[in-house]
Scaffold this active site. Structure first.
Site, PDB file in Angstrom:
ATOM      1  N   GLU A 165      22.246  42.136   8.123  1.00  0.00           N
ATOM      2  CA  GLU A 165      23.519  42.632   8.674  1.00  0.00           C
ATOM      3  C   GLU A 165      23.274  43.391   9.980  1.00  0.00           C
ATOM      4  O   GLU A 165      24.021  43.245  10.950  1.00  0.00           O
ATOM      5  CB  GLU A 165      24.214  43.525   7.651  1.00  0.00           C
ATOM      6  CG  GLU A 165      25.575  43.994   8.164  1.00  0.00           C
ATOM      7  CD  GLU A 165      26.271  44.951   7.207  1.00  0.00           C
ATOM      8  OE1 GLU A 165      26.143  44.799   5.975  1.00  0.00           O
ATOM      9  OE2 GLU A 165      26.956  45.862   7.705  1.00  0.00           O
ATOM     10  N   HIS A 168      22.571  38.407  -1.331  1.00  0.00           N
ATOM     11  CA  HIS A 168      21.204  38.728  -1.751  1.00  0.00           C
ATOM     12  C   HIS A 168      21.088  38.777  -3.273  1.00  0.00           C
ATOM     13  O   HIS A 168      20.896  39.852  -3.860  1.00  0.00           O
ATOM     14  CB  HIS A 168      20.760  40.055  -1.138  1.00  0.00           C
ATOM     15  CG  HIS A 168      20.582  39.973   0.340  1.00  0.00           C
ATOM     16  ND1 HIS A 168      20.805  41.042   1.194  1.00  0.00           N
ATOM     17  CD2 HIS A 168      20.196  38.939   1.125  1.00  0.00           C
ATOM     18  CE1 HIS A 168      20.557  40.662   2.434  1.00  0.00           C
ATOM     19  NE2 HIS A 168      20.191  39.399   2.427  1.00  0.00           N
ATOM     20  N   HIS A 178      17.194  44.353   8.263  1.00  0.00           N
ATOM     21  CA  HIS A 178      18.229  43.821   7.371  1.00  0.00           C
ATOM     22  C   HIS A 178      19.121  42.868   8.158  1.00  0.00           C
ATOM     23  O   HIS A 178      19.472  43.131   9.304  1.00  0.00           O
ATOM     24  CB  HIS A 178      19.059  44.960   6.766  1.00  0.00           C
ATOM     25  CG  HIS A 178      19.996  44.498   5.695  1.00  0.00           C
ATOM     26  ND1 HIS A 178      21.196  43.891   5.973  1.00  0.00           N
ATOM     27  CD2 HIS A 178      19.892  44.525   4.336  1.00  0.00           C
ATOM     28  CE1 HIS A 178      21.800  43.576   4.839  1.00  0.00           C
ATOM     29  NE2 HIS A 178      21.025  43.953   3.831  1.00  0.00           N
ATOM     30  N   SER A 225      18.552  43.272  -2.093  1.00  0.00           N
ATOM     31  CA  SER A 225      19.963  43.639  -1.992  1.00  0.00           C
ATOM     32  C   SER A 225      20.060  45.129  -1.688  1.00  0.00           C
ATOM     33  O   SER A 225      19.844  45.975  -2.561  1.00  0.00           O
ATOM     34  CB  SER A 225      20.668  43.306  -3.309  1.00  0.00           C
ATOM     35  OG  SER A 225      21.929  43.924  -3.347  1.00  0.00           O
ATOM     36  N   SER A 226      20.411  45.427  -0.453  1.00  0.00           N
ATOM     37  CA  SER A 226      20.444  46.824  -0.006  1.00  0.00           C
ATOM     38  C   SER A 226      21.350  47.670  -0.897  1.00  0.00           C
ATOM     39  O   SER A 226      20.958  48.740  -1.370  1.00  0.00           O
ATOM     40  CB  SER A 226      20.936  46.862   1.444  1.00  0.00           C
ATOM     41  OG  SER A 226      21.283  48.154   1.818  1.00  0.00           O
ATOM     42  N   ASN A 227      22.554  47.173  -1.165  1.00  0.00           N
ATOM     43  CA  ASN A 227      23.487  48.013  -1.925  1.00  0.00           C
ATOM     44  C   ASN A 227      23.010  48.225  -3.358  1.00  0.00           C
ATOM     45  O   ASN A 227      23.257  49.280  -3.945  1.00  0.00           O
ATOM     46  CB  ASN A 227      24.907  47.433  -1.864  1.00  0.00           C
ATOM     47  CG  ASN A 227      25.112  46.264  -2.794  1.00  0.00           C
ATOM     48  OD1 ASN A 227      25.470  46.442  -3.950  1.00  0.00           O
ATOM     49  ND2 ASN A 227      24.850  45.052  -2.307  1.00  0.00           N
TER      50      ASN A 227
HETATM   51  O1  0O3 Z   1      23.708  44.079   2.338  1.00  0.00           O
HETATM   52  P1  0O3 Z   1      23.106  43.849   0.979  1.00  0.00           P
HETATM   53  O2  0O3 Z   1      21.624  43.659   1.083  1.00  0.00           O
HETATM   54  O3  0O3 Z   1      23.508  44.873   0.019  1.00  0.00           O
HETATM   55  O4  0O3 Z   1      23.699  42.445   0.549  1.00  0.00           O
HETATM   56  P2  0O3 Z   1      24.134  41.790  -0.812  1.00  0.00           P
HETATM   57  O5  0O3 Z   1      23.310  42.234  -1.950  1.00  0.00           O
HETATM   58  O6  0O3 Z   1      24.189  40.333  -0.545  1.00  0.00           O
HETATM   59  O7  0O3 Z   1      25.588  42.333  -1.096  1.00  0.00           O
HETATM   60  C1  0O3 Z   1      26.678  41.947  -0.343  1.00  0.00           C
HETATM   61  C2  0O3 Z   1      26.839  42.777   0.879  1.00  0.00           C
HETATM   62  C3  0O3 Z   1      27.036  42.030   2.131  1.00  0.00           C
HETATM   63  C4  0O3 Z   1      27.125  40.719   2.160  1.00  0.00           C
HETATM   64  C5  0O3 Z   1      27.128  42.735   3.399  1.00  0.00           C
HETATM   65  O8  0O3 Z   1      27.905  43.849   3.318  1.00  0.00           O
END
Ligand code: 0O3
Ligand code: SF4
Length: 333
Positions: A135, A50, A133, A231-233
């Site tokens: 994931e 993300h 989301h 981007s969740s994190n």
């Molecule tokens: O899960 P998140 O929205 O934070 O995704 P990002 O920003 O792509 O960061 C990598 C995290 C990921 C691929 C899943 O844990």
């Protein structure tokens, strides 16, 4: 800064660790290697990670991002993003006669496997995560009949299970550690025999980046988190900074998005970045700040990271085959 109160002592606290985690690094390299190995275009289902800049850069190199595998013409290669996919997506790709490269982070795959195992044992699985989301959609797809999404402490009151003595919680890998513990506490109140995942589902990178920003938060008048809005994190880092006592915190994709007004009366600026953010974007922010008198940078290190993941197996296989072919060709020449 014209017309603003400029504090005399101005400095930057730079969080470490920040930026790319092992899963993101692997996923981005996987797309780059696939482009080299098979030639453009290479299709990628959803944003590989993300981050706007990463997606744009890979597009320029020949990657085509699609929402669904159905959009990929038959016989092509499709890469699955680091966030993981439900088994049904693998089946769709097979039906569409697509070759696949699965760039799901191994730590997301670990959660998928936990879901499969607990579902087989007929547990009700409470998956803590953000609705919609990618994931969460992928993990839920492993056992849709057994998984209930719990999107924060506010959802707990409405959670219903078949047998309160056979319940386990799992989570998205990129959540706020503190909020998740709050949700778990509320779930435990409701289901005293609730089982916890065998090991942390919130991954090392998410935890380390939150710890680092917590460490600087109280000393910062302003925290700038580099990262994309989806981007969740990265979004969590803004919340954690504010929770840790930062007077103000903002998420920006690029230095150009920083508003000069945010610097009004600011002595100390904290800087960090999400797990999907290339360091070049942080460098841009540091330069932007230096041009405005915030050139003194102190790195605040809260953990060392050395974890790396090998490339997706499909890609390793093809890279090995190519290397062996070259070797054989070289030997016969
Ligand atoms: O899960 P998140 O929205 O934070 O995704 P990002 O920003 O792509 O960061 C990598 C995290 C990921 C691929 C899943 O844990
Ligand atoms: Fe993997 Fe964690 Fe990075 Fe997600 S944030 S890709 S789970 S290492």
């Amino acid at each position: 800064m014209d017309g603003m109160t400029a504090p005399t002592a101005r400095k930057v606290l730079l969080a470490a660790p920040r930026g790319y985690c092992a899963g993101v690094d692997r996923a981005v390299i996987a797309v780059e290697k696939a482009l080299e190995q098979y030639g453009a275009p290479v299709y990628v289902r959803h944003e590989i990670v993300h981050n706007k800049y990463v997606v744009k850069t890979l597009e320029k190199k020949g990657a085509i991002f699609v929402d669904e595998t159905a959009e990929v013409p038959e016989g092509n290669i499709v890469i699955f993003s680091a966030h993981g996919v439900a088994p049904v997506v693998h089946e769709e790709a097979e039906r569409g006669k697509l070759a696949t490269i699965d760039a799901t982070c191994p730590l997301v795959t670990k959660v998928h496997k936990e879901a499969v195992r607990f579902a087989k044992e007929d547990y009700d699985i409470l998956l803590i995560g953000h609705e919609g989301h990618e994931e969460v959609i992928g993990t839920s797809g492993e056992a849709p009949d057994h998984i209930t999404l719990v999107d924060g402490p506010g959802d707990v009151a409405g959670v219903e299970v078949r047998d309160p003595d056979k319940v386990v919680w799992l989570s998205q890998t990129t959540l706020s550690v503190d909020e998740t513990m709050e949700t778990v506490g509320a779930l435990q109140q409701k289901f005293p025999n609730l089982i916890s995942p065998p090991s942390d589902d919130i991954c090392y990178a998410t935890q380390n980046r939150q710890t680092a920003v917590k460490q600087m938060g109280a000393d910062a008048d302003l925290v700038i988190v580099v990262g994309s809005k989806n981007s969740s994190n990265s979004v969590r880092l803004v919340e954690v900074a504010l929770g840790a006592g930062a007077k103000d915190a903002h998420l920006v994709d690029y230095a150009e998005e920083i508003d000069e007004a945010w610097l009004e009366g600011v002595s100390t600026v904290g800087v960090t970045s999400g797990a999907s953010v290339p360091e070049i974007l942080v460098e841009g922010v540091l330069e932007w700040l230096a041009q405005r008198g915030y050139g003194d940078v102190e790195t605040i290190t809260s953990a060392q990271e050395s974890i790396t993941f090998s490339l997706p197996k499909e890609l390793r296989r093809d890279l090995r085959a190519e290397a062996a072919g070259k070797l054989a060709g070289g030997e016969s020449a």
